[in-house]
Design an enzyme around this catalytic site. Sequence first.
Site, PDB file in Angstrom:
ATOM      1  N   ARG A 175      -2.501  -2.249  -3.463  1.00 24.36           N
ATOM      2  CA  ARG A 175      -3.699  -1.434  -3.264  1.00 24.36           C
ATOM      3  C   ARG A 175      -3.624  -0.254  -4.237  1.00 24.36           C
ATOM      4  O   ARG A 175      -2.625   0.476  -4.271  1.00 24.36           O
ATOM      5  CB  ARG A 175      -3.746  -0.901  -1.836  1.00 24.36           C
ATOM      6  N   ARG A 206     -12.408  15.939   7.294  1.00 18.98           N
ATOM      7  CA  ARG A 206     -13.140  16.276   6.058  1.00 18.98           C
ATOM      8  C   ARG A 206     -14.586  16.653   6.366  1.00 18.98           C
ATOM      9  O   ARG A 206     -15.212  16.052   7.235  1.00 18.98           O
ATOM     10  CB  ARG A 206     -13.142  15.078   5.100  1.00 18.98           C
ATOM     11  N   GLU A 255      -8.011  -5.074   5.423  1.00 15.01           N
ATOM     12  CA  GLU A 255      -7.909  -4.792   3.995  1.00 15.01           C
ATOM     13  C   GLU A 255      -6.742  -5.545   3.363  1.00 15.01           C
ATOM     14  O   GLU A 255      -6.827  -5.981   2.216  1.00 15.01           O
ATOM     15  CB  GLU A 255      -7.783  -3.281   3.778  1.00 15.01           C
ATOM     16  N   ASN A 278       0.873  -1.170   0.000  1.00 13.04           N
ATOM     17  CA  ASN A 278       0.000   0.000   0.000  1.00 13.04           C
ATOM     18  C   ASN A 278       0.912   1.222   0.000  1.00 13.04           C
ATOM     19  O   ASN A 278       1.468   1.601   1.029  1.00 13.04           O
ATOM     20  CB  ASN A 278      -0.889  -0.024   1.250  1.00 13.04           C
ATOM     21  N   HIS A 335     -13.055   2.862  -0.088  1.00 13.07           N
ATOM     22  CA  HIS A 335     -13.039   1.852   0.995  1.00 13.07           C
ATOM     23  C   HIS A 335     -13.683   0.541   0.551  1.00 13.07           C
ATOM     24  O   HIS A 335     -14.157  -0.235   1.386  1.00 13.07           O
ATOM     25  CB  HIS A 335     -13.819   2.338   2.247  1.00 13.07           C
TER      26      HIS A 335
END
Length: 397
Positions: free
Chosen positions: A90, A240, A383, A7, A179
């Site tokens: 990823r 955010r 993940e 990743n 996601h």
Amino acid sequence: MNILVINCGSSSLKYQLINMESKQALAVGLAERIGIDGALTQKVEGREKYVASPVMKNHDDAMKIVLEALIDKEHGVIKSMDEIGAVGHRVVHGGERYSNSVLIDDDVMKYLNECVKLAPLHNPPNIIGIKACKQFMPNTPMVAVFDTAFHQTMPEKAFLYGIPYELYQKDHIRRYGFHGTSHKYVSKIAAECMHKNIKDLKIITCHLGNGGSVSAIKNGKSVDTSMGFTPLEGIIMGTRSGNLDPAIVTYLIEELGYTAEEVNELLNKKSGILGLSGISSDFRDIRAAAAEGNHQAQLSLDVYYYSIKKYIGAYFAIMGGLDCLVFTAGIGENAYETREGICEGLECLGIKIDLVKDKVRGVLAEVSADDSKVKIFAIPTNEELMIAEETLEILSK
Ligand code: ADP
């Protein structure tokens, strides 16, 4: 077989070497401060953490150092690179072409480059990571696993915005969702826990970390998700803003003198829980401040719960019911107070949390009351394992 999961970010490279027979990570590591100076940490079960400060001028250096750490006589876990059967990368954005993971070839690389304009912050380092890896392992198969792929099953009515259609056709402006790997993984685990076929279930998954998104998963397929064209849309997050009236953007620019860059910075880095509380983006800090009576901290939590509740109600409506509600990622797995805050008042939808069972952090647990129509789960996401499993699946095809 061992699969290396990579990743790659702009100045960091996270990795795990996973044994696919045991599904266990042999080594979990992080190369960071790439291009600045360089730092490596590698964890192996039962051993002391290996920490080093090798110079990493670029991602090629970082990749080389990671591979050396994996085969290192003293700190490594394999004898040679031949023991890495495949690499799963990823990749954040797979555009509209990829609704599944894909074996990386020249054509795939070309398309990933085309997707850079859709994910200018994320895809470039992902591509650099793939190139660096190929340099040292030219004959090892590599698979790209996309954050967007799982959501490619959304129907047009869910992914289109109410703007001129040609902006979708020509400029690909639409909801993509992110996601995906996590939503797919936890929904699969939830179905297993319920001893049901995922094809018979209506599931809402709440991935609540620094970034967060909620997904509606019907019959095993993502039918809607809260993040959109970029990971800025949806619920409010650590820093955010999530949803807002788009006219606020032009107001900030035209009336308050912000530049486009400043608006971007404001909405991505200074808003959400941090912006509302004025304290921190970290939920532990916010909870502590709220417990001491800080009004803004409590308010930011209230706004957070409220924004997620609204998605649960909306997705209940579009799926025509709900069998299972899942909480995952840093906040969803650990902050039981958050699960309780979100579920409070949702009894009318058959969602009833058990306040005793729910008092767990970081473990897989069913937390619904015995008489709850909807099963509620806290499920640690993984993940990396999902990327490794997808990689194996693509190789076996
Ligand atoms: P990222 O999106 O960066 O991967 P994570 O999934 O790691 O984020 O989630 C980070 C969030 O999880 C932070 O807000 C942190 O406060 C929260 N968190 C982590 N552990 C706990 C805990 N034990 N209790 C409450 N919140 C926690």
